[in-house]
Write a protein that holds these residues in place. Structure first.
Motif, PDB file in Angstrom:
ATOM      1  N   HIS A   1      65.471  28.921 -12.175  1.00 28.53           N
ATOM      2  CA  HIS A   1      64.510  29.741 -11.441  1.00 28.53           C
ATOM      3  C   HIS A   1      63.089  29.473 -11.912  1.00 28.53           C
ATOM      4  O   HIS A   1      62.145  29.455 -11.107  1.00 28.53           O
ATOM      5  CB  HIS A   1      64.851  31.223 -11.607  1.00 28.53           C
ATOM      6  N   SER A   2      62.930  29.231 -13.214  1.00 28.42           N
ATOM      7  CA  SER A   2      61.593  28.974 -13.750  1.00 28.42           C
ATOM      8  C   SER A   2      60.989  27.709 -13.148  1.00 28.42           C
ATOM      9  O   SER A   2      59.770  27.613 -12.976  1.00 28.42           O
ATOM     10  CB  SER A   2      61.639  28.871 -15.279  1.00 28.42           C
TER      11      SER A   2
ATOM     12  N   VAL B   1      59.634  28.708  -9.762  1.00 34.53           N
ATOM     13  CA  VAL B   1      58.406  29.483  -9.920  1.00 34.53           C
ATOM     14  C   VAL B   1      57.251  28.560 -10.292  1.00 34.53           C
ATOM     15  O   VAL B   1      56.148  28.662  -9.736  1.00 34.53           O
ATOM     16  CB  VAL B   1      58.595  30.572 -11.001  1.00 34.53           C
TER      17      VAL B   1
ATOM     18  N   ALA C   1      54.009  34.315  -5.773  1.00 32.43           N
ATOM     19  CA  ALA C   1      54.813  35.535  -5.730  1.00 32.43           C
ATOM     20  C   ALA C   1      55.167  35.900  -4.289  1.00 32.43           C
ATOM     21  O   ALA C   1      56.310  36.282  -3.988  1.00 32.43           O
ATOM     22  CB  ALA C   1      54.047  36.678  -6.393  1.00 32.43           C
TER      23      ALA C   1
ATOM     24  N   VAL D   1      58.602  37.894  -4.828  1.00 31.53           N
ATOM     25  CA  VAL D   1      58.648  38.632  -6.104  1.00 31.53           C
ATOM     26  C   VAL D   1      57.240  39.158  -6.367  1.00 31.53           C
ATOM     27  O   VAL D   1      56.303  38.885  -5.625  1.00 31.53           O
ATOM     28  CB  VAL D   1      59.120  37.733  -7.260  1.00 31.53           C
ATOM     29  N   THR D   2      57.075  39.890  -7.449  1.00 34.91           N
ATOM     30  CA  THR D   2      55.754  40.421  -7.782  1.00 34.91           C
ATOM     31  C   THR D   2      54.935  39.396  -8.553  1.00 34.91           C
ATOM     32  O   THR D   2      55.484  38.481  -9.180  1.00 34.91           O
ATOM     33  CB  THR D   2      55.880  41.693  -8.630  1.00 34.91           C
ATOM     34  N   GLN D   3      53.614  39.561  -8.511  1.00 33.17           N
ATOM     35  CA  GLN D   3      52.748  38.646  -9.248  1.00 33.17           C
ATOM     36  C   GLN D   3      52.982  38.714 -10.743  1.00 33.17           C
ATOM     37  O   GLN D   3      53.026  37.672 -11.411  1.00 33.17           O
ATOM     38  CB  GLN D   3      51.282  38.941  -8.920  1.00 33.17           C
TER      39      GLN D   3
ATOM     40  N   SER E   1      55.730  39.254 -12.182  1.00 36.69           N
ATOM     41  CA  SER E   1      56.982  38.532 -12.434  1.00 36.69           C
ATOM     42  C   SER E   1      56.730  37.032 -12.539  1.00 36.69           C
ATOM     43  O   SER E   1      57.292  36.348 -13.401  1.00 36.69           O
ATOM     44  CB  SER E   1      57.983  38.822 -11.312  1.00 36.69           C
ATOM     45  N   VAL E   2      55.872  36.500 -11.651  1.00 38.31           N
ATOM     46  CA  VAL E   2      55.522  35.078 -11.702  1.00 38.31           C
ATOM     47  C   VAL E   2      54.791  34.763 -12.998  1.00 38.31           C
ATOM     48  O   VAL E   2      55.078  33.783 -13.690  1.00 38.31           O
ATOM     49  CB  VAL E   2      54.650  34.688 -10.488  1.00 38.31           C
ATOM     50  N   SER E   3      53.825  35.612 -13.353  1.00 42.82           N
ATOM     51  CA  SER E   3      53.051  35.395 -14.578  1.00 42.82           C
ATOM     52  C   SER E   3      53.956  35.404 -15.803  1.00 42.82           C
ATOM     53  O   SER E   3      53.827  34.555 -16.689  1.00 42.82           O
ATOM     54  CB  SER E   3      51.981  36.487 -14.700  1.00 42.82           C
ATOM     55  N   HIS E   4      54.902  36.340 -15.823  1.00 41.49           N
ATOM     56  CA  HIS E   4      55.827  36.426 -16.956  1.00 41.49           C
ATOM     57  C   HIS E   4      56.734  35.196 -17.015  1.00 41.49           C
ATOM     58  O   HIS E   4      56.983  34.642 -18.107  1.00 41.49           O
ATOM     59  CB  HIS E   4      56.674  37.694 -16.824  1.00 41.49           C
ATOM     60  N   SER E   5      57.214  34.759 -15.862  1.00 40.10           N
ATOM     61  CA  SER E   5      58.095  33.586 -15.818  1.00 40.10           C
ATOM     62  C   SER E   5      57.368  32.337 -16.315  1.00 40.10           C
ATOM     63  O   SER E   5      57.935  31.530 -17.060  1.00 40.10           O
ATOM     64  CB  SER E   5      58.602  33.377 -14.383  1.00 40.10           C
TER      65      SER E   5
END
Length: 302
Positions: free
Chosen positions: A12-13, A16, A30, A35-37, A39-43
């Protein structure tokens, strides 16, 4: 592949990262991935931590790729594109070819010169022509083919194309440089081009001459080809007179590449038939090709 699993935190990473690198926007990535922004930043942060290197530069204007990020993106982009094309080609959504199995002579002198007309009318249909030295059954690999069978041949998903009619053919240049034959007997004084196919029964010169009322004992076979296509090539090159068949020679005679030196022909008790798979789903897909083929050969049935 086990090594790749160790090099990335998750598949998944990669998706992303590809979306973020392509759009240069965590927000747009995102939205695309639903997904949420954050979530993208964290990934992305987890990906960078796992790799031990920064992939993006963050500032007030947004994000941009580092040199390492650009190198990785090029590899991921290329790999994703190849994978996408391969999955598309093997899936139901992929390009589907209609496979036409034919003798080398039919493929070379009937299909090859004419299929571009079909393509103009049906640009979304892809055709694959498979030349074969024997009759094959339509199956999961072959959609359409042509057989010569007794005239009363009948089976599902088959269409009568034309009678089997056999006649002498030669190039116009051959006639210009040799005495013009007027009778079957005259033919015997010319260079006759012979063929003997291993897996298809074709009328030979001795058979034809006898049926036409001549004396076949005078025939000498100096050169014999094991493929009828080679016989036609020799005739086209002006090497002598070959036997021609109603379907195979249709376009060659129409375009004056070959001519009939004498107006004698033998109609056999056999005929050409177009055959298709009996799978109704596949038959629906190949219907445009079947209709076109029968329309193009309609003159042979008149």
């Amino acid at each position: 592949m086990p090594m790749l699993r160790d090099l990335v935190p998750s598949t998944h990473s990669l998706f992303v990262f590809e979306a973020a690198a392509r759009t240069l926007s965590f927000k747009n990535a995102a939205s695309e991935l639903n997904v949420t922004q954050p979530s993208v930043s964290h990934s992305i942060k987890m990906f960078e931590k796992h790799c031990g290197i920064s992939l993006f530069v963050r500032d007030n204007r947004g994000v941009r790729l580092t040199e390492a990020g650009r190198e990785l993106y090029e590899e991921v982009r290329t790999s994703f594109r190849r994978l996408e094309q391969r999955l598309d080609s093997i899936s139901e959504r992929g390009t589907k070819y209609i496979t036409f199995a034919a003798s080398t002579s039919l493929a070379a002198h009937w299909l090859a010169p004419q299929l571009y007309h079909f393509q103009e009318e049906h640009p979304d249909v892809r055709i694959k022509v498979v030349a074969t030295d024997r009759d094959v059954e339509p199956d999961h690999e072959v959609d359409v083919t042509v057989w010569v069978r007794p005239r009363d041949f009948d089976r599902p998903s088959s269409w009568f194309v034309c009678d089997e009619i056999v006649f002498p053919v030669c190039s116009p240049s051959y006639l210009l440089s040799h005495p013009t034959p007027k009778t079957v007997g005259d033919i015997l004084h010319h260079q006759l081009i012979h063929s003997s196919d291993a897996f298809r029964k074709r009328m030979s010169w001795p058979e034809w001459v006898e049926l036409a009322g001549g004396d076949p004992t005078c025939i000498k076979t100096n050169i014999e080809f094991n493929d009828y296509q080679l016989t036609l090539q020799a005739a086209l090159a002006g090497e002598g007179i070959s036997l021609g068949w109603s379907l195979t020679a249709q376009q060659l005679i129409k375009n004056r590449l070959l001519v009939c030196p004498i107006p004698f022909e033998i109609k056999t008790d056999r005929a050409f038939f177009l055959l298709a798979s009996e799978d109704p789903v596949r038959n629906k897909r190949i219907k445009p090709l079947v209709d076109w083929f029968l329309a193009q050969t309609s003159g042979l049935r008149s």
